[in-house]
Write an enzyme that holds these catalytic residues in place. Structure first.
Site, PDB file in Angstrom:
ATOM      1  N   HIS A 118       0.813  -1.215   0.000  1.00 49.57           N
ATOM      2  CA  HIS A 118       0.000   0.000   0.000  1.00 49.57           C
ATOM      3  C   HIS A 118       0.854   1.276   0.000  1.00 49.57           C
ATOM      4  O   HIS A 118       0.351   2.350  -0.307  1.00 49.57           O
ATOM      5  CB  HIS A 118      -0.966   0.014   1.188  1.00 49.57           C
ATOM      6  CG  HIS A 118      -0.343   0.305   2.511  1.00 49.57           C
ATOM      7  ND1 HIS A 118       0.057  -0.692   3.368  1.00 49.57           N
ATOM      8  CD2 HIS A 118      -0.041   1.470   3.127  1.00 49.57           C
ATOM      9  CE1 HIS A 118       0.572  -0.146   4.450  1.00 49.57           C
ATOM     10  NE2 HIS A 118       0.523   1.164   4.332  1.00 49.57           N
ATOM     11  N   ASP A 148       0.064  -7.680   1.525  1.00 55.16           N
ATOM     12  CA  ASP A 148       0.453  -6.268   1.556  1.00 55.16           C
ATOM     13  C   ASP A 148       1.971  -6.103   1.581  1.00 55.16           C
ATOM     14  O   ASP A 148       2.509  -5.292   2.331  1.00 55.16           O
ATOM     15  CB  ASP A 148      -0.180  -5.556   2.758  1.00 55.16           C
ATOM     16  CG  ASP A 148      -0.086  -4.032   2.638  1.00 55.16           C
ATOM     17  OD1 ASP A 148       0.067  -3.547   1.502  1.00 55.16           O
ATOM     18  OD2 ASP A 148      -0.146  -3.346   3.673  1.00 55.16           O
ATOM     19  N   SER A 222       4.670   2.443   7.785  1.00 57.42           N
ATOM     20  CA  SER A 222       4.303   1.285   6.963  1.00 57.42           C
ATOM     21  C   SER A 222       5.474   0.782   6.132  1.00 57.42           C
ATOM     22  O   SER A 222       6.157   1.553   5.459  1.00 57.42           O
ATOM     23  CB  SER A 222       3.158   1.661   6.025  1.00 57.42           C
ATOM     24  OG  SER A 222       1.971   1.881   6.718  1.00 57.42           O
TER      25      SER A 222
END
EC number: 3.4.21.107
Length: 491
Positions: A118, A148, A222
């Site tokens: 992402h 992911d 992230s």
């Protein structure tokens, strides 16, 4: 940072956001209250953790926000008209959007970097920023939406620092961990915490098996690494639960035991190549276990076999409970998709199932999971029931049952390839109603035996009661043929 909604968290923790961590080297001294210092450890890892910035050109037609307008006759009218037109004066301008995330180098020689999907999803340009201030353009090697994860490649102009992937399976709840990342675009930031839980399912994908940590991770973290105290990456930080957008001490990382195979496949093929069994499954509840005569509620109950799939040869049947796959225990339903996906395509594996109350071992050859392979399954059968006659009905366990014929198919819009006994009414005060059984559902099997008439249903219920069973396991087909298992109390 992408927001995800955790279905299991429906109160103050409704909003979930994505997060991050970093790299590896020397072990450190610890006291009874935690590590005395992580300075030496962090010093050796900071250079391997990178900030990732992306940009994406978004066309004017894709704009979702309203266009700003000046009041009619305003002296600023020309300015607004010019600003919101492209260079040819034909429409809204394209605009560039950017995002920030984290990543880490796992192969210094080849310039291989791991991050979250992402972080780079949809990016036109990806730039990697190193701790010394240098920047390199990156190309996408491959990405996997189901876990992911993404793998990037840069061309090093000078030696890079890499970090090793460690053994997440050896980590225990309470072990100290360290995260390094790029929270809110601030650059290399070090935080320390413990592993709060393992094997977390946050409903973000089919292979959820997250490490939970209280190490502070926030927006921009992230794709960063989560380290053990030996400087090895044991997780890739991915999501947080936060009603405010900041860390509240509940973060999640993809364990390396899951990530390693994905990373290797992305590097080798540019895509994932997962094994596929071709079944639809559901959990084995206490009621289902009791109805099948199982001592423990474990395994994955096969609700249907996908037509044309690897086990559409009768080797595995609807109603089987898979308890072991290729030597690995299947304690919960969610264990099976993960172990199957991690198995090589084309491999012949032994699958242990409980069928008719007994353990059986069958051998199957895995196919390859493609997009849409898990979309559904079908049943086969012929039309049963007299034409133009009123079907015979019986009332069993709060359900009114009838033979499945042309009239009932038309009334409930039941597909031609569905066969069994149709439920025409359900007592609202019955257990069947509590289990959300509805008129138009079709009973295909009871306790793994097929039924075609209301009398057969009645006989099977009576036999189960005589055997001392408290619950009846029904295989139900919806009007379009989708299958599910439901247990109904018989007392």
């Amino acid at each position: 940072m992408r927001n995800i909604r955790l279905r299991a968290v429906r109160t103050a923790f409704a909003a979930a956001m994505l997060l991050a961590a970093p790299a590896a080297q020397p072990a450190l001294a610890q006291s009874n209250s935690g590590p005395a210092s992580v300075a030496d450890l962090a010093e050796g890892l900071l250079d391997a953790v990178v900030n990732i910035s992306t940009s994406q050109n978004v066309g004017g037609e894709g704009r979702t926000q309203p266009r700003m307008q000046a009041p009619e006759g305003s002296p600023f009218q020309d300015f607004f008209d010019e600003f919101f037109r492209d260079k040819d004066g034909q429409g809204p301008r394209n605009r560039k959007v950017s995002s920030l995330g984290s990543g880490f180098v796992i192969d210094a020689k080849e310039g291989i970097i791991v991050t979250n999907n992402h972080v780079i999803d949809g990016a036109d340009d990806i730039e990697v920023n190193f701790a010394d201030g240098s920047k390199l353009k990156a190309e996408l090697v491959g990405a996997d939406t189901k876990t992911d994860l993404a793998v990037l490649k840069v061309t090093p102009v000078k030696p890079l620092t890499e970090v090793p992937l460690g053994d997440s399976e050896s980590m225990r709840i309470g072990d100290w961990v360290m995260a390094i990342g790029n929270p809110f675009g601030l650059g290399g930031t070090v935080t320390v915490g413990i592993i709060s839980a393992r094997g977390r399912d946050i409903n973000s994908g089919p292979y959820d098996n997250f490490i939970q940590t209280d190490a502070a991770i926030n927006r921009g973290n992230s794709g960063g690494p989560l380290f053990n105290m030996n400087g090895e990456v044991i997780g890739i930080n991915t999501a947080i639960i936060s009603p405010s957008g900041g860390s509240i001490g509940i973060g999640f990382a993809v364990p390396t035991e899951l990530a390693l195979n994905v990373i290797n496949q992305l590097r080798e093929f540019g895509e994932t190549r997962r094994g596929w069994l071709g079944v639809r499954i559901q959990p084995v509840t206490e009621d289902i276990a009791e109805s099948l005569g199982m001592a423990d509620a474990k395994g994955a109950l096969v609700a249907g076999v996908i037509r044309g799939g690897p086990v559409d040869d009768g080797s595995i049947k609807a109603g089987d409970v898979i308890i072991r796959f290729d030597g690995r225990e299947v304690d919960e339903m969610r264990d099976l998709p993960r172990v199957v996906a991690e198995s090589p395509v084309g491999k012949a594996v032994d699958v242990v199932v409980i069928r008719d109350g007994k353990e059986q071992t069958v051998q199957v050859t895995l196919g390859r999971l493609e997009d849409g392979d898990d979309a559904g399954d079908e049943t086969t059968g012929d039309d049963g029931g007299p034409v133009g006659e009123a079907p015979q009905t019986l009332s069993v366990l709060g359900m009114t049952l009838a033979e499945l014929g042309d009239d009932s198919r038309q009334e409930f819009q039941i597909a031609e390839d569905v066969e069994g006994v149709v439920i025409t009414a359900v007592d609202p005060d019955s257990t069947a109603a509590e289990k959300r059984i509805e008129p138009g559902d079709v009973i295909v099997e009871i306790a793994q035996e097929s039924v075609k008439t209301p009398q057969e249903v009645q006989e099977r219920i009576a036999a189960l009661k005589q055997d001392g069973r408290r619950n009846a396991l029904l295989m139900l087909a919806g009007p379009t043929g989708e299958l599910r298992f439901v247990t109904v109390r018989m007392d």
